[in-house]
Design a protein around this motif. Sequence first.
Motif, PDB file in Angstrom:
ATOM      1  N   LEU A  65     -24.871  82.068  49.650  1.00 11.56           N
ATOM      2  CA  LEU A  65     -24.991  80.600  50.234  1.00 11.56           C
ATOM      3  C   LEU A  65     -25.135  80.502  51.617  1.00 11.56           C
ATOM      4  CD1 LEU A  65     -22.075  78.995  48.176  1.00 11.56           C
ATOM      5  CD2 LEU A  65     -24.463  78.862  47.762  1.00 11.56           C
ATOM      6  N   CYS A  66     -24.740  81.506  52.486  1.00 12.40           N
ATOM      7  CA  CYS A  66     -24.674  81.100  53.716  1.00 12.40           C
ATOM      8  C   CYS A  66     -26.088  81.802  54.626  1.00 12.40           C
ATOM      9  CB  CYS A  66     -23.702  81.914  54.566  1.00 12.40           C
ATOM     10  SG  CYS A  66     -21.883  80.963  53.995  1.00 12.40           S
ATOM     11  N   LEU A  67     -26.366  81.505  55.844  1.00 11.76           N
ATOM     12  CA  LEU A  67     -27.399  82.049  56.556  1.00 11.76           C
ATOM     13  C   LEU A  67     -26.985  83.430  57.117  1.00 11.76           C
ATOM     14  CD1 LEU A  67     -28.184  78.890  58.826  1.00 11.76           C
ATOM     15  CD2 LEU A  67     -29.664  79.830  56.737  1.00 11.76           C
ATOM     16  N   ASP A  68     -25.618  83.533  57.413  1.00 10.73           N
ATOM     17  CA  ASP A  68     -24.989  84.869  57.858  1.00 10.73           C
ATOM     18  C   ASP A  68     -23.603  84.536  57.656  1.00 10.73           C
ATOM     19  OD1 ASP A  68     -25.202  87.255  58.692  1.00 10.73           O
ATOM     20  OD2 ASP A  68     -25.669  86.867  61.061  1.00 10.73           O
ATOM     21  N   TRP A  69     -23.001  85.813  57.999  1.00 11.12           N
ATOM     22  CA  TRP A  69     -21.366  85.824  58.024  1.00 11.12           C
ATOM     23  C   TRP A  69     -21.097  87.226  58.552  1.00 11.12           C
ATOM     24  CZ3 TRP A  69     -17.991  89.309  55.624  1.00 11.12           C
ATOM     25  CH2 TRP A  69     -18.648  89.921  54.519  1.00 11.12           C
ATOM     26  N   GLY A  70     -19.657  87.138  59.073  1.00  9.72           N
ATOM     27  CA  GLY A  70     -19.344  88.313  59.796  1.00  9.72           C
ATOM     28  C   GLY A  70     -17.648  88.421  60.060  1.00  9.72           C
ATOM     29  N   VAL A  71     -17.260  89.269  60.703  1.00 16.36           N
ATOM     30  CA  VAL A  71     -15.781  89.366  60.997  1.00 16.36           C
ATOM     31  C   VAL A  71     -15.793  89.796  62.362  1.00 16.36           C
ATOM     32  CG1 VAL A  71     -13.832  90.612  60.460  1.00 16.36           C
ATOM     33  CG2 VAL A  71     -15.213  90.357  58.704  1.00 16.36           C
ATOM     34  N   VAL A  72     -14.928  88.896  63.003  1.00 15.24           N
ATOM     35  CA  VAL A  72     -14.558  89.418  64.504  1.00 15.24           C
ATOM     36  C   VAL A  72     -13.250  89.660  64.669  1.00 15.24           C
ATOM     37  CG1 VAL A  72     -14.501  88.496  66.929  1.00 15.24           C
ATOM     38  CG2 VAL A  72     -16.594  87.721  65.337  1.00 15.24           C
ATOM     39  N   ARG A  73     -12.933  90.528  65.396  1.00 18.94           N
ATOM     40  CA  ARG A  73     -11.478  91.156  65.778  1.00 18.94           C
ATOM     41  C   ARG A  73     -11.271  91.149  67.067  1.00 18.94           C
ATOM     42  NH1 ARG A  73      -8.939  93.442  61.483  1.00 18.94           N
ATOM     43  NH2 ARG A  73     -10.550  93.896  59.558  1.00 18.94           N
ATOM     44  N   ALA A  74     -10.153  90.763  67.433  1.00 15.93           N
ATOM     45  CA  ALA A  74      -9.721  90.523  68.966  1.00 15.93           C
ATOM     46  C   ALA A  74      -8.828  91.779  69.310  1.00 15.93           C
ATOM     47  CB  ALA A  74      -8.881  89.346  69.327  1.00 15.93           C
ATOM     48  N   PRO A  75      -9.257  92.388  70.559  1.00 10.58           N
ATOM     49  CA  PRO A  75      -8.578  93.483  70.869  1.00 10.58           C
ATOM     50  C   PRO A  75      -6.997  93.093  71.133  1.00 10.58           C
ATOM     51  CG  PRO A  75     -10.292  92.873  72.677  1.00 10.58           C
ATOM     52  CD  PRO A  75     -10.246  92.032  71.741  1.00 10.58           C
ATOM     53  N   ASP A  76      -6.151  94.082  70.730  1.00 12.28           N
ATOM     54  CA  ASP A  76      -4.686  93.969  71.168  1.00 12.28           C
ATOM     55  C   ASP A  76      -4.148  92.615  70.275  1.00 12.28           C
ATOM     56  OD1 ASP A  76      -4.657  96.240  72.578  1.00 12.28           O
ATOM     57  OD2 ASP A  76      -5.180  94.650  74.349  1.00 12.28           O
ATOM     58  N   VAL A  77      -4.763  92.177  69.082  1.00  9.96           N
ATOM     59  CA  VAL A  77      -4.281  90.870  68.512  1.00  9.96           C
ATOM     60  C   VAL A  77      -4.399  91.377  66.849  1.00  9.96           C
ATOM     61  CG1 VAL A  77      -4.551  88.678  67.842  1.00  9.96           C
ATOM     62  CG2 VAL A  77      -4.914  89.512  70.210  1.00  9.96           C
ATOM     63  N   ALA A  78      -3.400  91.120  66.190  1.00 13.44           N
ATOM     64  CA  ALA A  78      -3.435  91.514  64.592  1.00 13.44           C
ATOM     65  C   ALA A  78      -4.289  90.688  63.878  1.00 13.44           C
ATOM     66  CB  ALA A  78      -2.041  91.473  64.098  1.00 13.44           C
ATOM     67  N   GLY A  79      -5.129  91.064  62.871  1.00 11.93           N
ATOM     68  CA  GLY A  79      -5.809  90.187  61.980  1.00 11.93           C
ATOM     69  C   GLY A  79      -7.466  90.189  62.548  1.00 11.93           C
ATOM     70  N   LYS A  80      -7.990  89.081  62.080  1.00  7.81           N
ATOM     71  CA  LYS A  80      -9.254  88.999  62.309  1.00  7.81           C
ATOM     72  C   LYS A  80      -9.847  87.536  62.107  1.00  7.81           C
ATOM     73  CE  LYS A  80      -9.813  89.689  57.312  1.00  7.81           C
ATOM     74  NZ  LYS A  80      -8.355  89.865  57.153  1.00  7.81           N
ATOM     75  N   THR A  81     -11.056  87.040  62.612  1.00  7.06           N
ATOM     76  CA  THR A  81     -11.509  85.975  62.053  1.00  7.06           C
ATOM     77  C   THR A  81     -12.869  86.333  61.079  1.00  7.06           C
ATOM     78  OG1 THR A  81     -11.059  84.881  64.222  1.00  7.06           O
ATOM     79  CG2 THR A  81     -12.833  83.992  63.038  1.00  7.06           C
ATOM     80  N   VAL A  82     -12.868  85.465  59.982  1.00  6.71           N
ATOM     81  CA  VAL A  82     -13.995  85.820  59.136  1.00  6.71           C
ATOM     82  C   VAL A  82     -14.801  84.279  59.321  1.00  6.71           C
ATOM     83  CG1 VAL A  82     -15.149  85.917  56.841  1.00  6.71           C
ATOM     84  CG2 VAL A  82     -12.772  87.072  57.619  1.00  6.71           C
ATOM     85  N   TRP A  83     -16.193  84.727  59.772  1.00  6.93           N
ATOM     86  CA  TRP A  83     -16.997  83.386  59.831  1.00  6.93           C
ATOM     87  C   TRP A  83     -18.206  83.412  58.942  1.00  6.93           C
ATOM     88  CZ3 TRP A  83     -21.904  84.315  61.105  1.00  6.93           C
ATOM     89  CH2 TRP A  83     -22.387  85.902  61.601  1.00  6.93           C
ATOM     90  N   ALA A  84     -18.635  82.204  58.846  1.00  6.13           N
ATOM     91  CA  ALA A  84     -19.947  82.073  57.987  1.00  6.13           C
ATOM     92  C   ALA A  84     -20.837  80.939  58.492  1.00  6.13           C
ATOM     93  CB  ALA A  84     -19.516  81.644  56.890  1.00  6.13           C
ATOM     94  N   GLU A  85     -22.002  81.051  58.401  1.00  6.96           N
ATOM     95  CA  GLU A  85     -23.037  79.930  58.984  1.00  6.96           C
ATOM     96  C   GLU A  85     -23.878  79.442  57.923  1.00  6.96           C
ATOM     97  OE1 GLU A  85     -23.056  81.094  63.695  1.00  6.96           O
ATOM     98  OE2 GLU A  85     -24.808  81.616  62.262  1.00  6.96           O
ATOM     99  N   LEU A  86     -23.949  78.041  57.748  1.00  2.00           N
ATOM    100  CA  LEU A  86     -24.770  77.318  56.664  1.00  2.00           C
ATOM    101  C   LEU A  86     -25.867  76.572  57.638  1.00  2.00           C
ATOM    102  CD1 LEU A  86     -21.424  76.564  55.264  1.00  2.00           C
ATOM    103  CD2 LEU A  86     -23.402  76.977  53.541  1.00  2.00           C
ATOM    104  N   GLY A  87     -26.757  76.304  56.870  1.00  5.46           N
ATOM    105  CA  GLY A  87     -27.660  75.254  57.475  1.00  5.46           C
ATOM    106  C   GLY A  87     -27.304  73.918  57.588  1.00  5.46           C
ATOM    107  N   ALA A  88     -27.395  73.228  58.603  1.00  7.33           N
ATOM    108  CA  ALA A  88     -26.971  71.938  58.650  1.00  7.33           C
ATOM    109  C   ALA A  88     -27.822  71.088  58.129  1.00  7.33           C
ATOM    110  CB  ALA A  88     -26.949  71.226  60.163  1.00  7.33           C
ATOM    111  N   PRO A  89     -27.300  69.744  57.315  1.00  7.80           N
ATOM    112  CA  PRO A  89     -28.395  68.789  56.599  1.00  7.80           C
ATOM    113  C   PRO A  89     -29.201  68.359  57.817  1.00  7.80           C
ATOM    114  CG  PRO A  89     -26.276  68.124  56.724  1.00  7.80           C
ATOM    115  CD  PRO A  89     -26.042  69.529  57.248  1.00  7.80           C
ATOM    116  N   ALA A  90     -30.458  67.960  57.295  1.00  6.49           N
ATOM    117  CA  ALA A  90     -31.326  67.193  58.330  1.00  6.49           C
ATOM    118  C   ALA A  90     -31.014  65.853  58.904  1.00  6.49           C
ATOM    119  CB  ALA A  90     -32.641  67.316  57.756  1.00  6.49           C
TER     120      ALA A  90
END
Length: 90
Positions: A65-90
């Motif tokens: 469903l998404c244009l793209d998605w991924g995972v970002v991890r911050a150094p020295d911080v437990a866990g992650k951020t999962v992101w996803a991008e969708l096209g904005a409606p016109a």
Amino acid sequence: MLLVVSELVTNACLHAEGPDHLAITCDKKVIRLEVTDRGPGQPAPRTPHRAGRPGGHGMFIVQRLCLDWGVVRAPDVAGKTVWAELGAPA
């Protein structure tokens, strides 16, 4: 968009003791969803995807469903951020 939010939050609940933060931002072209949790796991679509098999479809749905998605991890911080991008409606 609601389905993608639901999948990302559900994954955080199932695999990481729930989300810590949900962010939704939008510009003229892209809606970006971010779910932050404290889980160490790495989300990935089940390969090979088997449509008739119960469970394990969340990241496959996000990927489709998404244009793209991924995972970002911050150094020295437990866990992650999962992101996803969708096209904005016109």
